[in-house]
Design a protein around this motif. Structure first.
Motif, PDB file in Angstrom:
ATOM      1  N   ALA A 137       6.338  10.620  -4.603  1.00 55.57           N
ATOM      2  CA  ALA A 137       5.220  11.155  -4.132  1.00 55.57           C
ATOM      3  C   ALA A 137       5.290  11.692  -2.454  1.00 55.57           C
ATOM      4  N   ASN A 138       6.187  11.271  -1.952  1.00 59.60           N
ATOM      5  CA  ASN A 138       6.710  11.857  -0.502  1.00 59.60           C
ATOM      6  C   ASN A 138       7.686  12.741  -0.431  1.00 59.60           C
ATOM      7  N   ASN A 139       8.212  13.185  -1.653  1.00 63.24           N
ATOM      8  CA  ASN A 139       9.093  14.318  -1.621  1.00 63.24           C
ATOM      9  C   ASN A 139      10.342  13.769  -0.732  1.00 63.24           C
ATOM     10  N   ALA A 140      10.587  12.327  -0.871  1.00 65.00           N
ATOM     11  CA  ALA A 140      11.787  12.037  -0.012  1.00 65.00           C
ATOM     12  C   ALA A 140      12.703  11.175  -0.810  1.00 65.00           C
ATOM     13  N   ILE A 141      13.954  10.966   0.190  1.00 65.14           N
ATOM     14  CA  ILE A 141      14.777  10.081  -0.514  1.00 65.14           C
ATOM     15  C   ILE A 141      15.261   8.946   0.420  1.00 65.14           C
ATOM     16  N   ARG A 142      15.099   7.712   0.162  1.00 63.24           N
ATOM     17  CA  ARG A 142      15.281   6.588   0.961  1.00 63.24           C
ATOM     18  C   ARG A 142      16.033   5.657   0.590  1.00 63.24           C
ATOM     19  N   SER A 143      16.656   4.760   1.536  1.00 62.06           N
ATOM     20  CA  SER A 143      17.572   3.852   1.527  1.00 62.06           C
ATOM     21  C   SER A 143      16.802   2.432   1.895  1.00 62.06           C
ATOM     22  N   VAL A 144      17.311   1.308   1.193  1.00 66.49           N
ATOM     23  CA  VAL A 144      16.715   0.131   1.313  1.00 66.49           C
ATOM     24  C   VAL A 144      18.117  -0.771   1.526  1.00 66.49           C
ATOM     25  N   ALA A 145      18.184  -1.548   2.464  1.00 67.34           N
ATOM     26  CA  ALA A 145      19.321  -2.475   2.675  1.00 67.34           C
ATOM     27  C   ALA A 145      18.800  -3.648   1.864  1.00 67.34           C
ATOM     28  N   GLY A 146      19.892  -3.983   0.943  1.00 66.66           N
ATOM     29  CA  GLY A 146      19.771  -5.298  -0.060  1.00 66.66           C
ATOM     30  C   GLY A 146      19.597  -6.363   0.601  1.00 66.66           C
ATOM     31  N   ASP A 147      19.976  -6.927   1.950  1.00 64.10           N
ATOM     32  CA  ASP A 147      20.042  -7.987   2.494  1.00 64.10           C
ATOM     33  C   ASP A 147      18.785  -8.228   3.562  1.00 64.10           C
ATOM     34  N   THR A 148      18.427  -7.180   4.132  1.00 72.10           N
ATOM     35  CA  THR A 148      17.242  -6.978   5.022  1.00 72.10           C
ATOM     36  C   THR A 148      16.091  -6.227   4.680  1.00 72.10           C
ATOM     37  N   GLY A 149      16.289  -5.498   3.685  1.00 74.37           N
ATOM     38  CA  GLY A 149      15.059  -5.098   3.064  1.00 74.37           C
ATOM     39  C   GLY A 149      14.505  -3.801   4.229  1.00 74.37           C
ATOM     40  N   GLU A 150      15.557  -3.583   5.056  1.00 73.63           N
ATOM     41  CA  GLU A 150      15.500  -2.306   5.890  1.00 73.63           C
ATOM     42  C   GLU A 150      15.136  -0.957   5.063  1.00 73.63           C
ATOM     43  N   VAL A 151      14.277  -0.078   5.276  1.00 73.96           N
ATOM     44  CA  VAL A 151      13.855   0.975   4.621  1.00 73.96           C
ATOM     45  C   VAL A 151      14.209   2.299   5.650  1.00 73.96           C
ATOM     46  N   LYS A 152      14.984   3.254   5.238  1.00 68.42           N
ATOM     47  CA  LYS A 152      15.158   4.435   6.020  1.00 68.42           C
ATOM     48  C   LYS A 152      14.770   5.473   5.184  1.00 68.42           C
ATOM     49  N   THR A 153      14.386   6.660   5.693  1.00 74.83           N
ATOM     50  CA  THR A 153      14.029   7.785   5.069  1.00 74.83           C
ATOM     51  C   THR A 153      15.401   8.667   5.453  1.00 74.83           C
ATOM     52  N   GLU A 213       0.858  -1.106  -0.015  1.00 73.96           N
ATOM     53  CA  GLU A 213       0.071  -0.179  -0.203  1.00 73.96           C
ATOM     54  C   GLU A 213       0.578   1.129   0.230  1.00 73.96           C
ATOM     55  N   GLY A 214       0.354   2.207  -0.724  1.00 69.64           N
ATOM     56  CA  GLY A 214       1.283   3.546  -0.736  1.00 69.64           C
ATOM     57  C   GLY A 214       1.403   4.298   0.828  1.00 69.64           C
ATOM     58  N   GLY A 215       2.264   4.896   0.849  1.00 67.88           N
ATOM     59  CA  GLY A 215       2.290   5.361   2.393  1.00 67.88           C
ATOM     60  C   GLY A 215       3.893   5.829   2.465  1.00 67.88           C
ATOM     61  N   LEU A 216       4.261   6.337   3.696  1.00 66.25           N
ATOM     62  CA  LEU A 216       5.821   6.999   4.212  1.00 66.25           C
ATOM     63  C   LEU A 216       5.977   6.183   5.494  1.00 66.25           C
ATOM     64  N   ALA A 217       6.482   4.961   5.386  1.00 66.95           N
ATOM     65  CA  ALA A 217       6.706   4.561   6.782  1.00 66.95           C
ATOM     66  C   ALA A 217       8.025   3.744   6.429  1.00 66.95           C
ATOM     67  N   ASP A 218       8.984   3.745   7.226  1.00 67.66           N
ATOM     68  CA  ASP A 218      10.202   3.120   7.499  1.00 67.66           C
ATOM     69  C   ASP A 218       9.991   1.801   8.218  1.00 67.66           C
ATOM     70  N   GLY A 219      10.831   0.932   7.816  1.00 66.97           N
ATOM     71  CA  GLY A 219      10.722  -0.492   8.499  1.00 66.97           C
ATOM     72  C   GLY A 219      11.450  -1.481   7.855  1.00 66.97           C
ATOM     73  N   GLU A 220      11.455  -2.693   8.536  1.00 75.25           N
ATOM     74  CA  GLU A 220      11.906  -3.752   7.704  1.00 75.25           C
ATOM     75  C   GLU A 220      10.892  -4.534   6.643  1.00 75.25           C
ATOM     76  N   GLY A 221      11.367  -4.714   5.570  1.00 76.00           N
ATOM     77  CA  GLY A 221      10.330  -5.842   4.742  1.00 76.00           C
ATOM     78  C   GLY A 221       9.132  -5.175   4.509  1.00 76.00           C
ATOM     79  N   THR A 222       8.007  -6.003   4.847  1.00 78.54           N
ATOM     80  CA  THR A 222       6.805  -5.245   4.284  1.00 78.54           C
ATOM     81  C   THR A 222       6.154  -4.472   5.367  1.00 78.54           C
ATOM     82  N   THR A 223       6.792  -4.106   6.395  1.00 79.65           N
ATOM     83  CA  THR A 223       6.258  -3.084   7.345  1.00 79.65           C
ATOM     84  C   THR A 223       6.651  -1.700   6.838  1.00 79.65           C
ATOM     85  N   ALA A 224       7.492  -1.585   5.831  1.00 77.09           N
ATOM     86  CA  ALA A 224       7.736  -0.211   5.124  1.00 77.09           C
ATOM     87  C   ALA A 224       6.842   0.085   4.022  1.00 77.09           C
ATOM     88  N   SER A 225       6.545   1.401   3.826  1.00 79.15           N
ATOM     89  CA  SER A 225       5.711   1.652   2.488  1.00 79.15           C
ATOM     90  C   SER A 225       6.366   2.592   1.694  1.00 79.15           C
TER      91      SER A 225
END
Length: 135
Positions: A73-89, A29-41
């Motif tokens: 859509a969120n006017n943001a720059i994000r990173s995603v860890a390729g091994d864990t899927g952790e998303v950070k704004t 689902e669309g959104g702006l949430a940091d987290g790991e794997g499917t908890t992020a949006s």
């Protein structure tokens, strides 16, 4: 190989050895949430994203893979860890913030080889911004 599924708001990872596709990050689902794997949006991701995988010529090994993403859509720059899927704004500033630093419709950026900077075309403000990346 990493693939952005725009209809599912997810980043998927394809394994050439097994032939399987898995969800690396994104709730579906669309959104702006940091987290790991499917908890992020994510919101709308435009263009491509940059994949950074450092290489150590002494040990002949690759380090952790990081994806740098422009979340338009969120006017943001994000990173995603390729091994864990952790998303950070890494950066988000919209037009209600200081207009000199606000992002408005950023599109696919480019990361330097050492992943210390990202150049971001800010299409809504008609400028190219530089984001200094720290670990």
């Amino acid at each position: 190989m990493y693939i952005y599924d725009s209809e599912a708001y997810q980043i998927k990872k394809f394994d050439f050895v097994t032939g399987k596709m898995s969800i690396l990050a994104g709730s579906g689902e669309g959104g702006l949430a940091d987290g790991e794997g499917t908890t992020a949006s994510f919101g709308l991701l435009q263009g491509n994203f940059e994949v950074h995988q450092p290489y150590d010529p002494v040990t002949e090994t690759y380090g952790e893979t990081t994806l740098f993403i422009t979340d338009t859509a969120n006017n943001a720059i994000r990173s995603v860890a390729g091994d864990t899927g952790e998303v950070k704004t890494l950066y988000q500033a919209d037009q209600t913030s200081d207009p000199t630093t606000a992002l408005k419709d950023p599109i696919a950026g480019s990361v330097t080889k050492d992943a210390s900077k990202m150049y971001i075309p800010d299409s809504g403000n008609y400028v190219v911004r530089i984001l200094y990346i720290t670990s």
